[in-house]
Write a protein that holds these residues in place. Structure first.
Motif, mmCIF file in Angstrom:
data_model
loop_
_atom_site.group_PDB
_atom_site.id
_atom_site.type_symbol
_atom_site.label_atom_id
_atom_site.label_comp_id
_atom_site.label_asym_id
_atom_site.label_seq_id
_atom_site.Cartn_x
_atom_site.Cartn_y
_atom_site.Cartn_z
ATOM 1 N N LEU A 94 -0.432 17.859 14.416
ATOM 2 C CA LEU A 94 -0.382 16.409 14.242
ATOM 3 C C LEU A 94 0.949 15.840 14.704
ATOM 4 N N SER A 95 0.932 14.566 15.070
ATOM 5 C CA SER A 95 2.183 13.843 15.329
ATOM 6 C C SER A 95 2.878 13.572 13.995
ATOM 7 N N GLY A 96 4.143 13.184 14.054
ATOM 8 C CA GLY A 96 4.877 12.864 12.829
ATOM 9 C C GLY A 96 4.212 11.742 12.036
ATOM 10 N N GLY A 97 3.739 10.729 12.751
ATOM 11 C CA GLY A 97 3.089 9.602 12.060
ATOM 12 C C GLY A 97 1.816 10.046 11.355
ATOM 13 N N GLN A 98 1.077 10.941 12.028
ATOM 14 C CA GLN A 98 -0.147 11.454 11.396
ATOM 15 C C GLN A 98 0.200 12.326 10.195
ATOM 16 N N LYS A 99 1.228 13.154 10.327
ATOM 17 C CA LYS A 99 1.644 13.987 9.189
ATOM 18 C C LYS A 99 2.012 13.117 7.988
ATOM 19 N N GLN A 100 2.757 12.054 8.257
ATOM 20 C CA GLN A 100 3.179 11.215 7.136
ATOM 21 C C GLN A 100 1.979 10.524 6.496
ATOM 22 N N ARG A 101 0.984 10.171 7.310
ATOM 23 C CA ARG A 101 -0.210 9.554 6.714
ATOM 24 C C ARG A 101 -0.994 10.566 5.886
ATOM 25 N N VAL A 102 -0.995 11.837 6.293
ATOM 26 C CA VAL A 102 -1.612 12.883 5.450
ATOM 27 C C VAL A 102 -0.840 12.998 4.134
ATOM 28 N N ALA A 103 0.492 12.950 4.233
ATOM 29 C CA ALA A 103 1.312 13.051 3.011
ATOM 30 C C ALA A 103 1.007 11.891 2.058
ATOM 31 N N ILE A 104 0.773 10.720 2.624
ATOM 32 C CA ILE A 104 0.428 9.566 1.777
ATOM 33 C C ILE A 104 -0.949 9.788 1.143
ATOM 34 N N ALA A 105 -1.903 10.290 1.928
ATOM 35 C CA ALA A 105 -3.241 10.584 1.377
ATOM 36 C C ALA A 105 -3.143 11.620 0.260
ATOM 37 N N ARG A 106 -2.303 12.629 0.472
ATOM 38 C CA ARG A 106 -2.133 13.669 -0.553
ATOM 39 C C ARG A 106 -1.577 13.072 -1.840
ATOM 40 N N SER A 107 -0.621 12.176 -1.674
ATOM 41 C CA SER A 107 -0.045 11.523 -2.844
ATOM 42 C C SER A 107 -1.086 10.657 -3.560
ATOM 43 N N LEU A 108 -1.856 9.895 -2.782
ATOM 44 C CA LEU A 108 -2.878 9.020 -3.363
ATOM 45 C C LEU A 108 -3.955 9.807 -4.109
ATOM 46 N N ALA A 109 -4.192 11.044 -3.661
ATOM 47 C CA ALA A 109 -5.257 11.852 -4.261
ATOM 48 C C ALA A 109 -5.046 12.050 -5.758
ATOM 49 N N MET A 110 -3.792 12.021 -6.182
ATOM 50 C CA MET A 110 -3.506 12.239 -7.593
ATOM 51 C C MET A 110 -3.680 10.966 -8.427
ATOM 52 N N SER A 111 -4.116 9.878 -7.791
ATOM 53 C CA SER A 111 -4.206 8.574 -8.471
ATOM 54 C C SER A 111 -2.918 8.248 -9.220
ATOM 55 N N PRO A 112 -1.792 8.259 -8.516
ATOM 56 C CA PRO A 112 -0.516 8.022 -9.203
ATOM 57 C C PRO A 112 -0.407 6.578 -9.689
ATOM 58 N N LYS A 113 0.407 6.377 -10.712
ATOM 59 C CA LYS A 113 0.690 5.018 -11.185
ATOM 60 C C LYS A 113 1.683 4.345 -10.243
ATOM 61 N N VAL A 114 2.563 5.147 -9.656
ATOM 62 C CA VAL A 114 3.558 4.612 -8.725
ATOM 63 C C VAL A 114 3.724 5.612 -7.585
ATOM 64 N N ILE A 115 4.118 5.102 -6.426
ATOM 65 C CA ILE A 115 4.493 6.018 -5.340
ATOM 66 C C ILE A 115 5.929 5.707 -4.920
ATOM 67 N N LEU A 116 6.706 6.771 -4.833
ATOM 68 C CA LEU A 116 8.109 6.676 -4.437
ATOM 69 C C LEU A 116 8.198 7.146 -2.987
ATOM 70 N N PHE A 117 8.721 6.302 -2.127
ATOM 71 C CA PHE A 117 8.836 6.648 -0.702
ATOM 72 C C PHE A 117 10.308 6.810 -0.363
ATOM 73 N N ASP A 118 10.688 8.015 0.123
ATOM 74 C CA ASP A 118 12.093 8.249 0.477
ATOM 75 C C ASP A 118 12.257 8.286 1.994
ATOM 76 N N GLU A 119 12.615 7.167 2.577
ATOM 77 C CA GLU A 119 12.778 7.031 4.034
ATOM 78 C C GLU A 119 11.587 7.615 4.790
ATOM 79 N N PRO A 120 10.390 7.085 4.507
ATOM 80 C CA PRO A 120 9.166 7.689 5.041
ATOM 81 C C PRO A 120 9.037 7.615 6.556
ATOM 82 N N THR A 121 9.804 6.728 7.199
ATOM 83 C CA THR A 121 9.660 6.609 8.654
ATOM 84 C C THR A 121 10.918 7.044 9.408
ATOM 85 N N SER A 122 11.914 7.543 8.682
ATOM 86 C CA SER A 122 13.199 7.838 9.340
ATOM 87 C C SER A 122 13.134 9.023 10.305
#
Ligand code: ADP
Ligand code: MG
Length: 249
Positions: free
Chosen positions: A146-174
């Motif tokens: 995957l490209s970096g952008g695709q990897k980061q979108r997978v990481a976001i999907a993985r985070s969402l899978a847990m139905s979190p109350k909050v998501i913390l993003f640490d320089e997600p596009t840097s």
């Protein structure tokens, strides 16, 4: 949960101090984030932005102070660390996908291991989330394909899978090539529109102006200034913030 409905902030940080050895990096931070609010944290390199996020989901242990998420004291000895991590999801600059797992397995693993879903349930949820982040056809690929952008979108999907109350993003596009930044920010904007509570460390000033409800400037271990994007960018009061904005905008 009644805590949120009663007006308790989704995230409540009081008197946060963090030392590494003798060095105090965070020197007393108070921050409340309401349900559905998007807070952008700005600050120079080394100012403690990542440390604040990492204390929120206990990747680092705070030195003193309190942090609650949805009314639960994260540092209460009775609070399970896996519970904390699933309530406060984290998206990292370097994606941190599991390289030996497929995209689908990256998203399902928390669902089966932590949320105790069956494999079939987990896969159904994961496929929906991959669709949501615009990757319906990548389920069987591996991260290295995957490209970096695709990897980061997978990481976001993985985070969402847990139905979190909050998501913390640490320089997600840097870590992304410039042409891939937009696709990740678009997914983040969509989450914001849907009411996700988000704390975002970023240097993307356009995102801060457009999406943030509140912008916070951390420097020298304290919050030097905070305000709506309008107040923050058009009339910065703190000289260190003016200096910072002069360099990055
Ligand atoms: P930022 O994310 O704003 O760039 P960090 O929160 O990563 O800043 O770091 C703040 C300060 O804490 C820096 O001086 C950094 O070197 C120091 N620091 C961060 N993590 C550790 C650690 N695990 N051990 C020692 N010092 C650390
Ligand atoms: Mg950092």
């Amino acid at each position: 949960m009644t805590a949120t409905k009663n007006g308790t902030p989704m995230i409540e940080i009081r008197g946060l101090h963090k030392k590494f050895g003798e060095t105090e990096v965070i020197k007393g931070i108070d921050l409340s984030v309401r349900q559905g609010e998007v807070v952008v944290i700005l600050g120079p390199s080394g100012s403690g932005k990542s440390t604040v996020l990492r204390c929120i989901n206990r990747l680092e242990e705070l030195t003193s102070g309190t942090i609650t998420v949805d009314g639960y004291d994260l540092y209460d000895t009775k609070t399970d660390i896996n519970y904390v991590r699933s309530e406060a999801g984290m998206v990292f600059q370097q994606f941190n996908l599991f390289p030996h797992l497929s995209v689908l397995q990256n998203v399902t693993t928390g669902l089966t291991k932590v949320r105790k879903k069956t494999k079939a349930e987990a896969e159904a949820i994961a496929l929906k989330l991959l669709d949501k982040v615009g990757l319906p056809d990548k389920a069987n690929n591996f991260p290295e394909q995957l490209s970096g952008g695709q990897k980061q979108r997978v990481a976001i999907a993985r985070s969402l899978a847990m139905s979190p109350k909050v998501i913390l993003f640490d320089e997600p596009t840097s870590a992304l090539d410039p042409e891939l930044v937009g696709e990740v920010l678009d997914v983040m904007k969509k989450l914001a529109t849907e009411g996700m509570t988000m704390v975002v460390v970023t240097h993307e000033m356009g995102f801060a102006r457009e999406v943030a409800d509140r912008v916070i400037f951390i420097d020298q271990g304290v919050i030097q200034e905070e305000g709506t994007p309008d107040e923050f960018f058009s009339a910065p009061k703190n000289p260190r913030l003016r200096d910072f904005l002069g360099k990055v905008v």
